[in-house]
Design an enzyme around this catalytic site. Structure first.
Site, PDB file in Angstrom:
ATOM      1  N   GLU A  37      12.562   0.413   2.801  1.00 20.21           N
ATOM      2  CA  GLU A  37      12.372   0.269   1.361  1.00 20.21           C
ATOM      3  C   GLU A  37      12.138   1.671   0.823  1.00 20.21           C
ATOM      4  O   GLU A  37      11.475   2.488   1.488  1.00 20.21           O
ATOM      5  CB  GLU A  37      11.156  -0.615   1.080  1.00 20.21           C
ATOM      6  CG  GLU A  37      10.945  -0.968  -0.394  1.00 20.21           C
ATOM      7  CD  GLU A  37       9.969  -0.078  -1.145  1.00 20.21           C
ATOM      8  OE1 GLU A  37       9.745  -0.332  -2.327  1.00 20.21           O
ATOM      9  OE2 GLU A  37       9.426   0.904  -0.575  1.00 20.21           O
ATOM     10  N   HIS A  52       8.043   7.715  -5.263  1.00 17.88           N
ATOM     11  CA  HIS A  52       7.380   6.508  -5.772  1.00 17.88           C
ATOM     12  C   HIS A  52       6.819   6.645  -7.190  1.00 17.88           C
ATOM     13  O   HIS A  52       7.014   5.773  -8.026  1.00 17.88           O
ATOM     14  CB  HIS A  52       6.248   6.101  -4.820  1.00 17.88           C
ATOM     15  CG  HIS A  52       5.504   4.892  -5.276  1.00 17.88           C
ATOM     16  ND1 HIS A  52       4.416   4.958  -6.131  1.00 17.88           N
ATOM     17  CD2 HIS A  52       5.698   3.577  -5.030  1.00 17.88           C
ATOM     18  CE1 HIS A  52       3.973   3.736  -6.370  1.00 17.88           C
ATOM     19  NE2 HIS A  52       4.734   2.875  -5.720  1.00 17.88           N
ATOM     20  N   LYS A 116      12.421   2.222 -10.010  1.00 24.01           N
ATOM     21  CA  LYS A 116      11.084   2.404 -10.586  1.00 24.01           C
ATOM     22  C   LYS A 116      11.205   2.561 -12.097  1.00 24.01           C
ATOM     23  O   LYS A 116      10.854   3.599 -12.663  1.00 24.01           O
ATOM     24  CB  LYS A 116      10.417   3.635  -9.954  1.00 24.01           C
ATOM     25  CG  LYS A 116       9.778   3.327  -8.607  1.00 24.01           C
ATOM     26  CD  LYS A 116       8.568   2.442  -8.774  1.00 24.01           C
ATOM     27  CE  LYS A 116       7.866   2.127  -7.458  1.00 24.01           C
ATOM     28  NZ  LYS A 116       7.040   0.926  -7.536  1.00 24.01           N
ATOM     29  N   ASP A 234       3.952  -0.161   6.058  1.00 23.90           N
ATOM     30  CA  ASP A 234       3.871   1.295   6.228  1.00 23.90           C
ATOM     31  C   ASP A 234       3.802   1.635   7.717  1.00 23.90           C
ATOM     32  O   ASP A 234       4.036   2.782   8.114  1.00 23.90           O
ATOM     33  CB  ASP A 234       2.594   1.838   5.565  1.00 23.90           C
ATOM     34  CG  ASP A 234       2.512   1.511   4.075  1.00 23.90           C
ATOM     35  OD1 ASP A 234       3.564   1.370   3.437  1.00 23.90           O
ATOM     36  OD2 ASP A 234       1.377   1.399   3.562  1.00 23.90           O
TER      37      ASP A 234
END
Ligand code: G3P
Ligand code: MG
Length: 242
Positions: A37, A52, A116, A234
């Site tokens: 991802e 991010h 995003k 993660d």
């Protein structure tokens, strides 16, 4: 027997490597996960940068908004040292950098691109992402997700077959309805949704659940019993080979 879920490395193997860097993605490939991802933002000059946050402050040695930098400026910031001095010199990749790597022999990872665009509008981001996917012929290996349902609707209107994951937080009651309206194929949710009656209803109505972000292996069995398709972590190695 409960079906095994696939494992995706969330922002790459971001527990052990600086998130959303090529180092984190390469570690994912080595680990044998099914997918990665990653998050994309748009630079001032329209490049798709894999990072991010809307700002570079947390994950680089610079400060400021991605949208205020050209990619040439952005790539000079160090995206590794904040995590560990071992990764000094690592930089923010573009989505194109990731695709160049993804088409190399031996790489068949699924790539979940999270747009995003739920905080900033990023005009034209959907077209840019879809054009690049088409250019690299990666349609079969991509999942596009976003917390912005309008953006996902746009993706679906532009591309009828690409896999779309509707991203939700918590347990919204109308998730299935919205996923249907978007033309999404799956729901990307947190564990509490998957374990709720709404999550079960989503699966029954044909929406596989991909769950983020699961780092505690104790959470795995209940999620498998709930029938989730993908666990994003993660620390993906904690969820493999058991
Ligand atoms: O795509 C799943 C997950 O990454 C969504 O949240 O904040 O980690 O991008 P975030
Ligand atoms: Mg994400």
């Amino acid at each position: 027997m409960t079906k095994q879920a696939s494992v995706f490395a969330h922002r790459g193997v971001s527990g052990d490597y600086p998130e959303n860097t090529m180092e984190a993605f390469e570690a994912a490939l080595r680990s044998g996960v099914a997918g990665i991802e990653l998050d994309v933002q748009l630079t001032k000059d329209g490049e798709l940068a894999v990072i991010h946050d809307e700002q570079i402050d947390r994950t680089t040695d610079g400060i400021g908004y991605i949208k205020e930098f050209s990619y040439d400026q952005l790539k000079r910031f160090d995206a590794g040292s904040w995590f560990s001095s071992k990764f000094e010199g690592s930089s923010i990749p573009t989505l194109k950098n990731v695709f160049d790597w993804a088409v190399m022999p031996g790489n068949d990872l699924t790539i979940n691109i999270e747009l995003k665009n739920d905080q900033l509008p990023y005009e034209g981001m959907e077209e840019k992402v879809l054009d690049l996917i088409e250019q690299y012929k990666l349609e079969e290996r991509i999942i596009i997700s976003s917390f912005n349902p309008e953006s996902l609707k746009k993706v679906r209107s532009l591309q009828k077959t690409i896999e779309i994951g509707y991203l939700i937080i918590g347990i919204p009651e109308n998730a299935v309805e919205t996923a249907k309206k978007i033309g999404a194929n799956a729901i990307h949710c947190q564990p509490e949704f998957a374990l709720s009656s709404f999550g079960q209803e989503a699966i029954e109505k044909g929406f596989p659940l991909r769950v983020y972000t699961v780092n505690d292996p104790h959470e795995q069995n209940p999620l498998l019993e709930a029938g989730v398709e993908v666990i994003m972590s993660d620390f993906p190695e904690r969820f493999m080979n058991n």
